[in-house]
Each structure stands twice: as structure tokens, then as C-alpha cells.
Write a protein that holds these residues in place. Sequence first.
Motif, PDB file in Angstrom:
ATOM      1  N   HIS A 161       0.799  -1.236   0.000  1.00  0.00           N
ATOM      2  CA  HIS A 161       0.000   0.000   0.000  1.00  0.00           C
ATOM      3  C   HIS A 161       0.824   1.275   0.000  1.00  0.00           C
ATOM      4  CE1 HIS A 161      -3.906  -1.930   0.479  1.00  0.00           C
ATOM      5  NE2 HIS A 161      -3.290  -2.790   1.267  1.00  0.00           N
ATOM      6  N   ASP A 216      -8.148   0.974   4.687  1.00  0.00           N
ATOM      7  CA  ASP A 216      -8.152   2.390   4.297  1.00  0.00           C
ATOM      8  C   ASP A 216      -8.191   3.332   5.485  1.00  0.00           C
ATOM      9  OD1 ASP A 216      -7.955   1.678   1.728  1.00  0.00           O
ATOM     10  OD2 ASP A 216     -10.102   1.792   1.297  1.00  0.00           O
ATOM     11  N   LEU A 256      -4.400   3.357   6.905  1.00  0.00           N
ATOM     12  CA  LEU A 256      -3.238   3.421   6.019  1.00  0.00           C
ATOM     13  C   LEU A 256      -2.432   4.722   6.151  1.00  0.00           C
ATOM     14  CD1 LEU A 256      -1.661   2.132   3.782  1.00  0.00           C
ATOM     15  CD2 LEU A 256      -3.384   2.922   2.160  1.00  0.00           C
ATOM     16  N   HIS A 301      -2.244   4.080  -5.350  1.00  0.00           N
ATOM     17  CA  HIS A 301      -3.603   3.656  -5.695  1.00  0.00           C
ATOM     18  C   HIS A 301      -4.060   4.345  -6.993  1.00  0.00           C
ATOM     19  CE1 HIS A 301      -4.527   2.422  -1.248  1.00  0.00           C
ATOM     20  NE2 HIS A 301      -3.606   1.689  -1.806  1.00  0.00           N
TER      21      HIS A 301
END
Length: 291
Positions: free
Chosen positions: A34, A75, A78, A221
Motif C-alpha cells: 500500500h 483504508d 493506512l 492507488h
Amino acid sequence: MNAVVSHDNAVAGVAGPALGDGEFQFLRAFVYRHCGIALSEQKRQLVQGRLVRRLRALRMKGFDAYCELLRTDPDSELGELASAISTNVTAFFREVHHFEALANDMLLRWLEHKRREGDRLRIWSAGCSTGEEPYSLAMVLAEALERCGRHVDAKILATDLSPAALAAAQKGVYPVERLEGVSDERRRRWFLRGEGDYEGLACVHPRLRELVTIAPLNLLHEWPMQGPFDAIFCRNVVIYFDQPTKQKLFTRFARLLPAGGPLFLGHSESMHGLSDEFELIGRTLYRKKTA
Ligand SMILES: C[S@@+](CC[C@H](N)C(=O)[O-])C[C@H]1O[C@@H](n2cnc3c(N)ncnc32)[C@H](O)[C@@H]1O
């Protein structure tokens, strides 16, 4: 007062709960996926030390609960996780030569070309941290727009994945000591001095806020914006990324820039061997090649 050291960690000298091997391996994989940050085995103690504070803030007793949170609701955590293991260090007019290149060369040329009503000028500060970079860009841009005297639809997009950094950027209020890189003239022009309870603080001028749009975005992302951008600043961000992650990111930046569009990197960052779509034109300053 001495720090409280739990039994598990007394030997390692780290305060707080222990970070088990499985948990560390999970965190490593998660952070790489991520955040693009490859944590070596040697970083275990550092990660543990940095995340202990986070565990306390979340009132969690152990890393097992923290890993569970990342599994179930990645999410939500993160940004905080990334902030804890990387740094938000920034400054107004950091690496001032970039702002000089922008003010004395690029902006003059762009504004010369953007003559029609509604012509857009877009700059992206990718990894904007607490806002000093985009507001420095805004000062330079506002001054150039004033000199050109025409209406140009100009905006700076400022993105980061750290919620805490974005909240500070949105606030736009800084201790006066943070204005070290800002000239006296610009301090007078672009900051409002706090008084009373706000003594010692400086607030960015509404005109700068108007030019800057702040939004959360993880560079790894999907990106909602289509571009094109006239310039991209991504400085002191890719330093944490491994080579394949940097390579992919530079390819994506190239898609959002026109031929000749500049990409500014941080002082210890380089594109060397990572992209043939850009050429070096200054100190950590690249330009997208013409096809
Ligand atoms: C050291 S600061 C640099 C700030 C500013 N660009 C400068 O050069 O002064 C790095 C910033 O990059 C952000 N960052 C790191 N990884 C990121 C990612 N995958 N997506 C978006 N922002 C990221 C961090 O949250 C941090 O605010």
C-alpha cells in the motif's frame, strides 16, 4: 520519569508491547503493497518503536489487534501507518532553486502561451505533507499571475496520504519559526500574523488558499485526475519507494504531463536508469521528452 518497559520488550529496550515475527511480516507485506516502502528485517525495532504510539492512541494492547484492523479496514489506518513509518519533514521554499526555475522561466513561458480566456494552468504537489510546498508554489504563482495581469484559470492540487499532514495543510497556520525560508516581503504579503491567543502563529493569506486544492491521495492507488498538469512536484517522497515502484510512478506521471512538462524530484532522488521518458534539465529537475 522513566518510560514503562513491558517484560516482552525489556531486553530489546523498546517501550510497549512486543511485535511478533508473524505480525512484522504482515506489516512488511502490507506497507510494501500500500505504501511502496520496502522495510528490511533490520527495521523491525524501528517499526515497533514508531507504532507503539499509534497503538496507544487506538487504545490497543498488542500488535495482533493492530494487524487485525489493517486486515479488516485497511483504508481507515493506512495514512496514519504511513505517517508513523515515514517522515513529513518539509519547509517553505525547500530547495529554493526549484521555485526560482518555476518563477523565472516556466511560469513566464506558460503565461505567455495561455492567452485565451479559460486557459488552464495546473500544478500538482504530490506528497505535499503539511502544506509548505503547495503554499510556496501558490506565492510564486500568485505573483506571476499578478504580473501577467490576465485572468488565467490557475490551480495547485496538493495531495498526500497522511490525514494528519493534510489536516495541517488545510489549516494553513504555522508557527512563525516555520517561515524561515520566506523572505520578509513575502511574509508581509502572504501571511496574516496571529494576535492574542494566536501570538507566534502565521496564517496563509486567503488568496493562497484559493489557489490550492488539498485532497487525500495514495500515489500507489488509483488517481481520479486526468491531467494534464503543467508541472508535477513530487519531492522527497519516492525516497522510500523501491525501484519497481518508482518506475511505475514515473510512467504514470509521464501520462499526465505534456511533452516538455517538468517533474521536480527531491534533492537525493533520481530517475537514473528508471525512465527513458524524461530527461534531466536541472538539479533534480526533469522534463518529459518530446516523442
Ligand atoms: C518528506 S515529506 C515531503 C514533503 C514535500 N514534498 C517536500 O519535499 O518538502 C514526504 C511526504 O510524502 C507522503 N507520502 C509518502 N508515501 C506516499 C504515498 N504512497 N502517497 C502519497 N503520499 C505519500 C508522506 O505522507 C509525506 O507527507
